[in-house]
Design a protein around this motif. Structure first.
Motif, PDB file in Angstrom:
ATOM      1  N   ILE A 151     -25.155  -7.394  23.505  1.00 23.63           N
ATOM      2  CA  ILE A 151     -23.954  -7.078  22.726  1.00 23.63           C
ATOM      3  C   ILE A 151     -24.468  -7.476  21.239  1.00 23.63           C
ATOM      4  N   THR A 152     -23.777  -6.774  20.351  1.00 24.17           N
ATOM      5  CA  THR A 152     -24.120  -6.837  19.072  1.00 24.17           C
ATOM      6  C   THR A 152     -22.807  -6.984  18.125  1.00 24.17           C
ATOM      7  N   ILE A 153     -22.483  -7.488  17.116  1.00 21.33           N
ATOM      8  CA  ILE A 153     -21.304  -7.345  16.227  1.00 21.33           C
ATOM      9  C   ILE A 153     -21.866  -7.618  14.765  1.00 21.33           C
ATOM     10  N   ALA A 199     -17.531  -4.842  18.639  1.00 21.34           N
ATOM     11  CA  ALA A 199     -18.556  -5.052  19.582  1.00 21.34           C
ATOM     12  C   ALA A 199     -19.298  -3.628  19.992  1.00 21.34           C
ATOM     13  N   TYR A 200     -20.477  -3.760  19.945  1.00 21.21           N
ATOM     14  CA  TYR A 200     -21.513  -2.728  20.662  1.00 21.21           C
ATOM     15  C   TYR A 200     -21.993  -3.214  21.842  1.00 21.21           C
ATOM     16  N   LEU A 201     -22.096  -2.659  22.822  1.00 21.04           N
ATOM     17  CA  LEU A 201     -22.433  -3.114  24.062  1.00 21.04           C
ATOM     18  C   LEU A 201     -23.472  -1.865  24.827  1.00 21.04           C
ATOM     19  N   GLY A 202     -24.691  -2.363  25.271  1.00 25.30           N
ATOM     20  CA  GLY A 202     -25.462  -1.423  25.880  1.00 25.30           C
ATOM     21  C   GLY A 202     -25.456  -1.461  27.290  1.00 25.30           C
ATOM     22  N   ASP A 245     -31.499 -16.593  28.360  1.00 19.50           N
ATOM     23  CA  ASP A 245     -31.327 -15.115  28.158  1.00 19.50           C
ATOM     24  C   ASP A 245     -31.129 -14.860  26.784  1.00 19.50           C
ATOM     25  N   GLY A 246     -30.106 -14.258  26.260  1.00 17.77           N
ATOM     26  CA  GLY A 246     -29.707 -14.251  24.819  1.00 17.77           C
ATOM     27  C   GLY A 246     -29.679 -15.316  23.919  1.00 17.77           C
ATOM     28  N   LEU A 247     -30.079 -15.324  22.868  1.00 12.22           N
ATOM     29  CA  LEU A 247     -30.153 -16.387  21.756  1.00 12.22           C
ATOM     30  C   LEU A 247     -29.165 -15.886  20.603  1.00 12.22           C
ATOM     31  N   LEU A 248     -28.382 -16.858  19.965  1.00 14.05           N
ATOM     32  CA  LEU A 248     -27.609 -16.800  19.028  1.00 14.05           C
ATOM     33  C   LEU A 248     -27.448 -17.807  17.977  1.00 14.05           C
ATOM     34  N   LEU A 249     -27.974 -17.329  16.600  1.00 13.46           N
ATOM     35  CA  LEU A 249     -28.233 -18.494  15.693  1.00 13.46           C
ATOM     36  C   LEU A 249     -27.150 -18.615  14.670  1.00 13.46           C
ATOM     37  N   LEU A 250     -26.360 -19.437  14.406  1.00 12.68           N
ATOM     38  CA  LEU A 250     -25.318 -19.519  13.361  1.00 12.68           C
ATOM     39  C   LEU A 250     -25.608 -20.769  12.474  1.00 12.68           C
ATOM     40  N   THR A 286     -25.686 -12.476  26.999  1.00 10.24           N
ATOM     41  CA  THR A 286     -26.308 -12.163  25.732  1.00 10.24           C
ATOM     42  C   THR A 286     -24.807 -12.798  24.896  1.00 10.24           C
ATOM     43  N   ALA A 287     -25.075 -13.104  23.560  1.00  9.16           N
ATOM     44  CA  ALA A 287     -23.936 -13.579  22.644  1.00  9.16           C
ATOM     45  C   ALA A 287     -23.954 -12.762  21.550  1.00  9.16           C
ATOM     46  N   ALA A 288     -22.577 -12.774  20.968  1.00 11.00           N
ATOM     47  CA  ALA A 288     -22.621 -12.407  19.500  1.00 11.00           C
ATOM     48  C   ALA A 288     -21.262 -12.980  18.935  1.00 11.00           C
ATOM     49  N   ALA A 289     -21.306 -13.209  17.463  1.00  5.10           N
ATOM     50  CA  ALA A 289     -19.952 -13.847  16.939  1.00  5.10           C
ATOM     51  C   ALA A 289     -19.394 -13.051  15.876  1.00  5.10           C
ATOM     52  N   PHE A 290     -18.028 -13.536  16.007  1.00  3.53           N
ATOM     53  CA  PHE A 290     -17.109 -12.960  15.017  1.00  3.53           C
ATOM     54  C   PHE A 290     -15.862 -13.824  14.741  1.00  3.53           C
ATOM     55  N   GLY A 291     -15.539 -14.239  13.561  1.00  5.77           N
ATOM     56  CA  GLY A 291     -14.333 -14.932  13.459  1.00  5.77           C
ATOM     57  C   GLY A 291     -14.031 -16.149  13.939  1.00  5.77           C
ATOM     58  N   GLY A 292     -15.205 -16.994  14.138  1.00  4.81           N
ATOM     59  CA  GLY A 292     -14.882 -18.441  15.055  1.00  4.81           C
ATOM     60  C   GLY A 292     -15.086 -18.155  16.578  1.00  4.81           C
ATOM     61  N   ARG A 293     -15.325 -17.164  16.851  1.00  4.84           N
ATOM     62  CA  ARG A 293     -15.783 -16.532  18.267  1.00  4.84           C
ATOM     63  C   ARG A 293     -17.062 -16.411  18.672  1.00  4.84           C
TER      64      ARG A 293
END
Length: 323
Positions: free
Chosen positions: A56-58, A64-67, A242-247, A290-297
């Motif tokens: 997933i990517t945002i 959101a775009y998902l493959g 699995d997926g990594l997300l850095l904020l 996997t993870a992606a972020a938007f607007g506090g979520r």
């Protein structure tokens, strides 16, 4: 992708899920990036039956775009409504999308082709595949991707190497893909090893999941030398990372078969991290990958590797609050 599914199912049966939820699912309205309320956007939305999501990517816009692991299709969903459609038609069976990222201009999608050993670049507006780079060897799997100012970096889950696709100042691929052998403390297992990839908080190095070192570790890779060093995470092990997300300095590590997301506070250079929380949701997590972020979520697709995929299998995306 049968080999990937089989291994993940075996890992899932071995995992003991006993973690207590430190952070619950998001209960109220989404929050915009500036902190203003966005209204009651859905905290769960469905994907097409049989889609088989993993990545997933945002970008900056609320989409959101998902493959698809099954066909290589890319699906775009509105975060405001949960509705969406296929925006890029994949090459078909055997040409999956395992990981994907949208660039900062929201013009290009960088796609990891799994066992097809392809790196594809799609036009985010038309959906057309504009570049296709064959990489790897017979037993390679192009898994995940992260974008840096000068390159797109991809992991290979079955070979001790990364792939670097150089980008010009406009974010366009401008040379052939480079294969980058990993050294230092990197250990390659006999099976699936590398998974998610991110940048360190200071942007100077890469972070890569290694399922073998010390029972599952995070590795810091110097992009100039490809030297890998284990990140000190204390007692935390990530065998199902699995997926990594850095904020900021908060790193979200999705441990798919454990149905949990571990949250780590990193130092700036990414050599050390402290586990500060864990997100679980037994009612809604069905092997998020996997993870992606938007607007506090945080948005996570449920890959459901514990069931055999069929054209009727239900798949969804769920949202939880950020730490």
């Amino acid at each position: 992708m049968e080999r990937s599914f089989a291994r993940r199912e075996l890992l899932g049966t071995a995992a003991a899920v006993g973690a207590t939820a430190l952070l619950g699912p998001l209960a109220g309205s989404a929050r915009a990036a500036d902190g203003s309320a966005e209204g009651p956007w859905p905290t769960r939305f469905l994907l097409p039956n049989g889609f088989q999501p993993e990545g997933i990517t945002i970008g900056r816009s609320p989409y959101a775009y998902l493959g698809s692991l099954g066909t290589g299709d890319v699906y775009r969903a509105s975060l405001a409504t949960g509705r969406g459609r296929i925006v890029s038609k994949g090459p078909g069976a055997g040409h999956s999308v395992a990981g994907l990222k949208i660039d900062r201009y929201e013009r290009r999608l960088f796609l990891s082709g799994g066992f097809s050993r392809e790196i594809r670049v799609a036009d985010a507006r038309s959906g057309d595949i504009v570049r296709n780079f064959p990489v790897g060897a017979a037993n390679s799997m192009v898994n995940d991707v992260i974008l840096t100012p000068g390159a797109a970096w991809f992991t290979d889950s079955f070979q001790p190497q990364l792939y670097r696709l150089p980008l010009d100042r406009r974010g366009e691929p401008d040379r052939a893909v480079e294969t980058v052998p990993l050294g230092g403390e990197w250990e390659q297992g006999t099976d699936f090893t590398a998974n998610g990839i991110e940048r360190t908080p200071d942007g100077r190095a890469l972070l890569v999941v290694n399922t073998v070192v010390e029972g599952g570790s995070l590795m810091r890779v110097d992009p100039r030398t490809a030297t890998a060093r284990r990140v000190d995470l204390g007692d935390l092990r990530i065998p199902f990372g699995d997926g990594l997300l850095l904020l900021g300095r908060h790193l979200y590590i999705v441990q798919q078969q454990r149905n949990q997301v571990d949250v780590v506070l990193l130092n700036d250079v990414g050599t050390r991290g402290t586990a500060i929380g864990r997100i679980t949701d037994p009612e809604r997590f069905r092997i998020p990958t996997t993870a992606a972020a938007f607007g506090g979520r945080i948005y996570l697709p449920n890959a459901r590797f514990d069931v055999g995929p069929t054209p009727e299998t239900e798949y969804d995306v769920v949202a939880v609050g950020q730490v």
